[in-house]
Scaffold this motif. Structure first.
Motif, PDB file in Angstrom:
ATOM      1  N   ASP A  75      -1.328   4.264  -1.862  1.00 39.76           N
ATOM      2  CA  ASP A  75      -2.781   4.104  -1.843  1.00 39.76           C
ATOM      3  C   ASP A  75      -3.298   4.378  -0.436  1.00 39.76           C
ATOM      4  OD1 ASP A  75      -5.424   3.268  -1.846  1.00 39.76           O
ATOM      5  OD2 ASP A  75      -5.021   1.454  -3.025  1.00 39.76           O
ATOM      6  N   MET A  76      -3.751   5.597  -0.219  1.00 41.68           N
ATOM      7  CA  MET A  76      -4.197   6.022   1.103  1.00 41.68           C
ATOM      8  C   MET A  76      -5.395   5.203   1.597  1.00 41.68           C
ATOM      9  SD  MET A  76      -1.876   8.096   1.738  1.00 41.68           S
ATOM     10  CE  MET A  76      -2.426   8.717   3.302  1.00 41.68           C
ATOM     11  N   THR A  77      -6.197   4.660   0.705  1.00 42.27           N
ATOM     12  CA  THR A  77      -7.346   3.861   1.145  1.00 42.27           C
ATOM     13  C   THR A  77      -6.911   2.530   1.738  1.00 42.27           C
ATOM     14  OG1 THR A  77      -7.682   2.834  -1.041  1.00 42.27           O
ATOM     15  CG2 THR A  77      -8.844   4.908  -0.604  1.00 42.27           C
ATOM     16  N   ARG A  78      -5.734   2.060   1.377  1.00 45.81           N
ATOM     17  CA  ARG A  78      -5.232   0.790   1.920  1.00 45.81           C
ATOM     18  C   ARG A  78      -4.237   0.988   3.054  1.00 45.81           C
ATOM     19  NH1 ARG A  78      -2.821  -2.907  -2.523  1.00 45.81           N
ATOM     20  NH2 ARG A  78      -1.593  -1.033  -2.798  1.00 45.81           N
ATOM     21  N   ALA A 113       0.836  -1.208   0.000  1.00 49.86           N
ATOM     22  CA  ALA A 113       0.000   0.000   0.000  1.00 49.86           C
ATOM     23  C   ALA A 113       0.871   1.258   0.000  1.00 49.86           C
ATOM     24  CB  ALA A 113      -0.936  -0.006   1.207  1.00 49.86           C
ATOM     25  N   GLY A 170      -4.190   2.982   5.750  1.00 43.11           N
ATOM     26  CA  GLY A 170      -4.774   3.023   7.090  1.00 43.11           C
ATOM     27  C   GLY A 170      -5.138   1.652   7.631  1.00 43.11           C
TER      28      GLY A 170
END
Length: 133
Positions: free
Chosen positions: A82-85, A77, A87
């Motif tokens: 990929d900020m959605t992954r 990630a 976290g």
């Protein structure tokens, strides 16, 4: 069996075992804090290096394959930015490191002559910190 249980008998001296466990707890905490700082700063390259270091520590000390995969997912990630992954992947790695820390503190507390301060969560100067809710 956690790898630490295979490593500890190599150190018959209790003081050395205690030092090893204390250093492992400190390194686990440092790895987690450094990783969090790099992610919060948006320094994905540095965060990947921290993930790699923490993965090595966790693998050596006995985290299972499932927990180790969490480190790979976080590294992927971060590489993809990929900020959605990032976290959710970080949360899984944090959980794995917190479990490792708890296991190490348990082993440390089980050593003869190691005392835990009553009600304070301290073991020879190491404070057992719980993850925030």
């Amino acid at each position: 069996m956690p790898h630490i249980d295979a490593v500890l008998p190599l150190y018959p001296d209790l003081a050395t075992r205690q030092t090893l466990l204390e250093l492992a707890v400190a390194q686990t905490r440092t790895d987690l804090a450094d990783m969090r700082r790099a992610i919060d700063a948006g320094d994905h390259a540095s965060a990947r290096q921290q993930v790699h270091r923490a993965k090595g520590t966790a693998s050596f000390l006995g985290r299972g394959e499932h927990e180790i995969q969490a480190f790979d997912l976080l590294a992927d990630a971060l590489r993809a930015q990929d900020m959605t992954r990032i976290g959710p992947a970080f949360m899984a790695v944090e959980a794995a490191l917190r479990e490792l820390e708890a296991m190490l503190l348990t082993r440390l507390n089980q050593l003869p002559g190691t005392v835990q301060a009553a009600g304070h969560g301290h073991i020879n100067g190491l404070r057992h910190e719980k993850s925030p809710p």
